[in-house]
Structure formats: C-alpha cells, structure tokens
Design a protein around this motif. Structure first.
Motif, PDB file in Angstrom:
ATOM      1  N   ALA A 195       0.985  -1.440   0.098  1.00 11.48           N
ATOM      2  CA  ALA A 195      -0.065  -0.015   0.073  1.00 11.48           C
ATOM      3  C   ALA A 195       0.822   1.280  -0.088  1.00 11.48           C
ATOM      4  O   ALA A 195       1.791   1.158   0.662  1.00 11.48           O
ATOM      5  N   SER A 196       0.574   2.217  -0.657  1.00  9.83           N
ATOM      6  CA  SER A 196       1.273   3.472  -0.843  1.00  9.83           C
ATOM      7  C   SER A 196       0.766   4.373   0.169  1.00  9.83           C
ATOM      8  O   SER A 196       1.412   5.367   0.859  1.00  9.83           O
ATOM      9  N   TYR A 197      -0.556   3.970   0.808  1.00  3.30           N
ATOM     10  CA  TYR A 197      -1.185   5.017   1.886  1.00  3.30           C
ATOM     11  C   TYR A 197      -0.618   4.957   3.106  1.00  3.30           C
ATOM     12  O   TYR A 197       0.227   4.048   3.471  1.00  3.30           O
ATOM     13  N   PRO A 198      -0.884   5.957   3.945  1.00  2.00           N
ATOM     14  CA  PRO A 198      -0.711   5.733   5.350  1.00  2.00           C
ATOM     15  C   PRO A 198      -1.398   4.751   6.271  1.00  2.00           C
ATOM     16  O   PRO A 198      -2.325   4.116   5.402  1.00  2.00           O
ATOM     17  N   GLN A 199      -0.865   4.349   7.054  1.00  2.00           N
ATOM     18  CA  GLN A 199      -1.164   3.082   7.855  1.00  2.00           C
ATOM     19  C   GLN A 199      -2.779   3.031   7.975  1.00  2.00           C
ATOM     20  O   GLN A 199      -3.661   1.985   7.859  1.00  2.00           O
ATOM     21  N   ASP A 200      -3.556   4.159   8.576  1.00  2.00           N
ATOM     22  CA  ASP A 200      -4.689   4.173   8.852  1.00  2.00           C
ATOM     23  C   ASP A 200      -5.656   3.846   7.724  1.00  2.00           C
ATOM     24  O   ASP A 200      -6.676   3.196   7.795  1.00  2.00           O
ATOM     25  N   VAL A 201      -5.344   4.552   6.530  1.00  2.00           N
ATOM     26  CA  VAL A 201      -6.089   4.141   5.374  1.00  2.00           C
ATOM     27  C   VAL A 201      -5.834   2.810   4.886  1.00  2.00           C
ATOM     28  O   VAL A 201      -6.861   2.095   4.442  1.00  2.00           O
ATOM     29  N   ALA A 202      -4.633   2.560   5.019  1.00  2.00           N
ATOM     30  CA  ALA A 202      -4.677   0.991   4.388  1.00  2.00           C
ATOM     31  C   ALA A 202      -5.275  -0.133   5.179  1.00  2.00           C
ATOM     32  O   ALA A 202      -5.610  -1.121   4.602  1.00  2.00           O
ATOM     33  N   GLU A 203      -5.166   0.229   6.382  1.00  2.00           N
ATOM     34  CA  GLU A 203      -6.037  -0.485   7.190  1.00  2.00           C
ATOM     35  C   GLU A 203      -7.350  -0.655   6.732  1.00  2.00           C
ATOM     36  O   GLU A 203      -8.255  -1.671   7.141  1.00  2.00           O
ATOM     37  N   HIS A 204      -8.141   0.295   6.418  1.00  2.00           N
ATOM     38  CA  HIS A 204      -9.460   0.279   5.747  1.00  2.00           C
ATOM     39  C   HIS A 204      -9.537  -0.665   4.655  1.00  2.00           C
ATOM     40  O   HIS A 204     -10.649  -1.469   4.426  1.00  2.00           O
ATOM     41  N   PHE A 205      -8.532  -0.648   3.883  1.00  2.00           N
ATOM     42  CA  PHE A 205      -8.476  -1.916   2.647  1.00  2.00           C
ATOM     43  C   PHE A 205      -8.529  -3.064   3.365  1.00  2.00           C
ATOM     44  O   PHE A 205      -9.064  -4.216   2.928  1.00  2.00           O
ATOM     45  N   VAL A 206      -7.521  -3.411   4.292  1.00  2.00           N
ATOM     46  CA  VAL A 206      -7.431  -4.888   4.902  1.00  2.00           C
ATOM     47  C   VAL A 206      -8.854  -5.139   5.509  1.00  2.00           C
ATOM     48  O   VAL A 206      -9.238  -6.315   5.294  1.00  2.00           O
ATOM     49  N   ARG A 207      -9.840  -4.210   6.203  1.00  3.40           N
ATOM     50  CA  ARG A 207     -11.020  -4.538   6.716  1.00  3.40           C
ATOM     51  C   ARG A 207     -11.991  -4.882   5.556  1.00  3.40           C
ATOM     52  O   ARG A 207     -12.797  -5.820   5.569  1.00  3.40           O
ATOM     53  N   PHE A 208     -11.636  -4.133   4.501  1.00  2.00           N
ATOM     54  CA  PHE A 208     -12.760  -4.393   3.344  1.00  2.00           C
ATOM     55  C   PHE A 208     -12.493  -5.903   2.856  1.00  2.00           C
ATOM     56  O   PHE A 208     -13.395  -6.342   2.406  1.00  2.00           O
ATOM     57  N   LEU A 209     -11.208  -6.058   2.705  1.00  2.00           N
ATOM     58  CA  LEU A 209     -10.852  -7.500   2.128  1.00  2.00           C
ATOM     59  C   LEU A 209     -11.329  -8.622   3.190  1.00  2.00           C
ATOM     60  O   LEU A 209     -11.775  -9.708   2.574  1.00  2.00           O
ATOM     61  N   ALA A 210     -11.059  -8.314   4.409  1.00  3.82           N
ATOM     62  CA  ALA A 210     -11.460  -9.400   5.322  1.00  3.82           C
ATOM     63  C   ALA A 210     -13.097  -9.759   5.424  1.00  3.82           C
ATOM     64  O   ALA A 210     -13.396 -10.800   5.636  1.00  3.82           O
ATOM     65  N   ALA A 211     -13.770  -8.818   5.005  1.00  2.99           N
ATOM     66  CA  ALA A 211     -15.437  -8.615   5.043  1.00  2.99           C
ATOM     67  C   ALA A 211     -15.567  -9.601   3.893  1.00  2.99           C
ATOM     68  O   ALA A 211     -17.001 -10.486   3.871  1.00  2.99           O
TER      69      ALA A 211
END
Length: 208
Positions: free
Chosen positions: A94-110
């Motif tokens: 992820a190019s993003y900052p950590q907090d934004v990248a974690e949104h993507f992780v949660r999106f995938l986990a769902a």
C-alpha cells in the motif's frame, strides 16, 4: 474516460469520503453520457473502500442506476478478481498511510480474504504516487510479499503499474493484482467478456 472532481488530493479518510461522494460521481456519469458505455468503473480504490463493503456496493449501484449500465469500483474489482483466481490469502503493498491502508484490509476481510502481510508507505497524495519509478514499485511489492501470501495486491490507481505487471509477478513468483489492472478486468467483464491479454498478468490468463 472522465476524471471526477477532487476536493483535496490527500490519502486521508475525510478527504477520501468526499472524493467518493454521490454528487462527484453523479457528475462524472453525466459527463460520460455521450460516450454510451457498456459498463462504468469508478476507478478509485481508496475512494471506494473507505465506505466499507456495503457502502462501496451502494456507491456502485448508484453509478449503475445513473448510467443505465452495469457499474463497479476498483475495490470491488479486487475482491472479484481474487474470487476469480481462487485466492484467499494475500499481501498488500500500500502506498497509503497506515490508517487508510487498514480500511482496505478490513474491506478484504469482510469478503473472507486474509491479509497475511502489509507494507504501508505513508504517501499522502496521489500526485506523489504517480511519480514512483518502476524500480521503486517493484521494491515495494517485493518488500510486502510473504511466503503465506498467494498474491500481492497493489491498491492505488495513481500508481503506474500496467506496463510492468509481468515484471512484478516475476519478482515475487505469484500473481500481482494492481488497481488499474483489476479495474480494466472488471469493466471488461461487466461489458460482456474478458479477452486473454498478454502482459497484464495471470489475471488476464485465467479467462473463463
């Protein structure tokens, strides 16, 4: 192609929620009307996954209703591409900052996708991401990889990756799914079919 309006070029959750707002997307659809597309893609990862899975699907549904043709987004395309390939465990570059990248992780986990490793690079603007050279992108992908990952995901449409996907896959020895690649793949799928396209990685070889 239409470039939707941008309030602030920033990988921050508040700015991304504004970026993917209903009116900005509706205006983009209106500009596409004369092109008579067969499908429409909201070609933005962070501007879709920050809304969460349900929000991203509502976002795509509104675009489809306004356009009168099937529609999706880059974030949804990542999930659909992983299902297509039968992949459940991934690493994320992820190019993003950590907090934004974690949104993507949660999106995938769902959707049942496990992120076994993630590299977050803290880049604030899409403009800066667009300046990254191929060697830097390859280094980011290689650094994010993990032995348990079945693929490496690169979730930023501002990153220039289409010309180097084969190179990225060779570097890690597994599929690499990038934002622009999955966006093209999903748009073609919605329009009626995905041809086998050399140079665009294993996703475009797994045509069925």
């Amino acid at each position: 192609m239409v470039i939707t309006s941008v309030g602030e070029d920033a990988h921050r959750v508040d700015a991304l929620l504004d970026l993917g707002g209903d009116e900005r997307l509706a205006d983009g659809v209106r500009q596409l009307a004369t092109a008579r597309p067969q499908s429409v893609m909201w070609a933005c990862t962070s501007g879709s996954f920050v809304f969460g899975p349900d929000g991203a699907r509502r976002q795509a549904a509104k675009v489809a209703a306004a356009a009168g043709v099937p529609a999706s987004s880059t974030s949804i395309a990542f999930v659909d591409a992983l299902h297509h390939l039968g992949i459940r465990r991934v690493a994320v570059a992820a190019s993003y900052p950590q907090d934004v990248a974690e949104h993507f992780v949660r999106f995938l986990a769902a959707d049942g996708v496990e992120v076994v490793a993630m590299g977050s690079h803290g880049i604030i603007t899409a403009a800066e991401v667009g300046t990254l050279e191929p060697d830097r992108v390859q280094a980011m992908v290689a650094a994010a990889d993990h032995p348990d990952a079945e693929a490496v995901l690169v979730p930023d449409t501002a990153m220039h990756t289409l010309a180097i996907i084969d190179r990225l896959e060779a570097a890690v020895g597994k599929p690499v799914l990038t934002a622009n690649q999955v966006t093209v793949w999903k748009g073609l799928q919605l329009a009626g079919g995905v041809p086998a396209l050399p140079g665009l990685g294993r996703l475009f070889e797994a045509v069925r």
